[in-house]
Write a protein that holds these residues in place. Structure first.
Motif, PDB file in Angstrom:
ATOM      1  N   THR A 135       1.724   3.168  38.727  1.00 14.84           N
ATOM      2  CA  THR A 135       1.394   3.774  37.430  1.00 14.84           C
ATOM      3  C   THR A 135       1.205   5.285  37.571  1.00 14.84           C
ATOM      4  OG1 THR A 135       0.276   1.732  36.728  1.00 14.84           O
ATOM      5  CG2 THR A 135      -0.210   3.735  35.490  1.00 14.84           C
ATOM      6  N   ARG A 142       6.661  -2.984  34.633  1.00 13.86           N
ATOM      7  CA  ARG A 142       6.989  -4.381  34.929  1.00 13.86           C
ATOM      8  C   ARG A 142       8.342  -4.475  35.638  1.00 13.86           C
ATOM      9  NH1 ARG A 142       4.710  -5.205  29.708  1.00 13.86           N
ATOM     10  NH2 ARG A 142       6.784  -5.191  28.748  1.00 13.86           N
ATOM     11  N   THR A 172       7.331   6.392  25.604  1.00 12.11           N
ATOM     12  CA  THR A 172       6.085   6.036  24.942  1.00 12.11           C
ATOM     13  C   THR A 172       5.250   5.180  25.888  1.00 12.11           C
ATOM     14  OG1 THR A 172       6.980   3.986  24.002  1.00 12.11           O
ATOM     15  CG2 THR A 172       7.300   6.028  22.732  1.00 12.11           C
ATOM     16  N   GLN A 173       4.023   4.869  25.495  1.00 12.71           N
ATOM     17  CA  GLN A 173       3.172   4.025  26.323  1.00 12.71           C
ATOM     18  C   GLN A 173       3.763   2.628  26.478  1.00 12.71           C
ATOM     19  OE1 GLN A 173       0.632   5.087  28.109  1.00 12.71           O
ATOM     20  NE2 GLN A 173       0.434   3.036  28.997  1.00 12.71           N
ATOM     21  N   ASP A 174       4.334   2.104  25.383  1.00 14.05           N
ATOM     22  CA  ASP A 174       4.983   0.792  25.459  1.00 14.05           C
ATOM     23  C   ASP A 174       6.179   0.830  26.408  1.00 14.05           C
ATOM     24  OD1 ASP A 174       3.189  -0.322  23.709  1.00 14.05           O
ATOM     25  OD2 ASP A 174       4.481  -0.114  21.941  1.00 14.05           O
ATOM     26  N   ASP A 175       6.940   1.925  26.346  1.00 12.49           N
ATOM     27  CA  ASP A 175       8.088   2.093  27.251  1.00 12.49           C
ATOM     28  C   ASP A 175       7.623   2.092  28.704  1.00 12.49           C
ATOM     29  OD1 ASP A 175       9.882   2.264  25.159  1.00 12.49           O
ATOM     30  OD2 ASP A 175       9.820   4.452  25.072  1.00 12.49           O
ATOM     31  N   LYS A 176       6.520   2.805  28.960  1.00  9.04           N
ATOM     32  CA  LYS A 176       6.018   2.907  30.328  1.00  9.04           C
ATOM     33  C   LYS A 176       5.538   1.550  30.846  1.00  9.04           C
ATOM     34  CE  LYS A 176       4.703   7.803  30.309  1.00  9.04           C
ATOM     35  NZ  LYS A 176       3.588   8.770  30.459  1.00  9.04           N
ATOM     36  N   GLU A 177       4.916   0.772  29.984  1.00 10.49           N
ATOM     37  CA  GLU A 177       4.458  -0.561  30.402  1.00 10.49           C
ATOM     38  C   GLU A 177       5.644  -1.444  30.762  1.00 10.49           C
ATOM     39  OE1 GLU A 177       1.935  -2.093  27.369  1.00 10.49           O
ATOM     40  OE2 GLU A 177       0.357  -0.594  27.688  1.00 10.49           O
ATOM     41  N   TRP A 178       6.723  -1.349  29.965  1.00  8.78           N
ATOM     42  CA  TRP A 178       7.930  -2.117  30.284  1.00  8.78           C
ATOM     43  C   TRP A 178       8.539  -1.625  31.585  1.00  8.78           C
ATOM     44  CZ3 TRP A 178      12.904  -0.573  31.227  1.00  8.78           C
ATOM     45  CH2 TRP A 178      13.851  -1.592  31.339  1.00  8.78           C
TER      46      TRP A 178
END
Length: 262
Positions: free
Chosen positions: A158, A179, A170-176
């Motif tokens: 991270t 993973r 975006t934050q959602d992009d980074k979480e994907w």
């Protein structure tokens, strides 16, 4: 054929990423009561051809009433790279019908690292990056599966991702992306490198505890600035005179060589 066992196996194959492509073949093989079942499939990708052979066998020393039950014992996987590199082959084992899924096996065959969490016999939870060591061969001709444990390295994926220069996500992009990186996948991203926006691919590398960055040509990009400065190489009078003599001799030799070629 034991219908209960068939349903269990089809569900296990689906969880491994094969969906329902083998259902018909498995149904026929189990009805024929074959001692060994080979379920084969090919997967042609941009970087090469992958082939999978899912091998099932009847239970050994089964309890009463379970004589006709099968289990998935191993998945023999091959990879023939498109770039002409030598073909690779590895046998992935399973534990309780669970193991690496198709995507993870593909990336392991590419030489990537896949992260997983497991519990030891003492109940301790450990994280590790696994990879196939294609440089070494076991006595039986297989390649060893090796691990790099989280406790032995300082690799904060991270933190490494957030430290990339001007990453457009975006934050959602980074979480994907996180993973995918943990799963051994190459992840597309957009970074600003030397003031210019560039589309790149990212890949987790636990050996160096960094995220490797590749350009569109597949070439690795070094984002680390070299802060070392070379000190001036000072020569005393004797050494300077000797160097001058050597340089003159080299210049003379080059001149003679060019004259001979003419």
């Amino acid at each position: 054929m034991v219908q209960e066992n068939y349903i269990f196996l089809t569900e296990a194959l689906e969880k491994l990423g094969f969906q329902n492509i083998f259902n018909n073949q498995l149904n026929i093989a189990m009805k024929l009561d074959l001692p060994l079942i080979d379920l084969k499939a090919n997967d042609n990708r941009k970087d090469g051809l992958f082939n999978f052979n899912v091998q099932l066998e009847k239970w050994k020393n089964p309890p009463a009433g379970k004589e006709d039950y099968y289990s998935i014992n191993r998945i023999v996987t091959g990879f023939k790279p498109e770039n002409g590199d030598p073909a690779k082959k590895h046998t992935f084992g399973l534990y309780l019908q669970k193991g690496f899924n198709v995507n993870q096996m593909r990336d392991l065959m590419r030489g990537h690292y896949v992260h997983g969490i497991f519990k030891t016999d003492k109940g301790e939870t450990l994280g590790r990056w696994q990879f196939v060591d294609f440089k070494n061969v076991n006595e039986d001709g297989t390649h060893p599966m090796k691990s790099i444990y989280d406790k032995n390295i300082e690799f904060n994926v991270t933190k490494q991702l957030n430290a990339l220069p001007h990453i457009a996500a975006t934050q959602d992009d980074k979480e994907w992306m996180l993973r995918a990186l943990y799963n051994g996948q190459k992840v597309s991203a957009s970074l600003k490198i030397k003031g210019v926006k560039e589309d790149v691919m990212l890949l987790a590398n636990p050996r160096t505890a960094t995220i490797d960055v590749y350009n569109a040509k597949g070439e690795k990009i070094n984002l680390t600035k070299n802060t070392m400065q070379v000190e001036e190489f000072k020569l005393d009078a004797k050494a300077a005179k000797l160097l001058e003599k050597i340089n003159k001799e080299e210049a003379l030799g080059k001149g003679q060589g060019q004259g001979q070629r003419r």
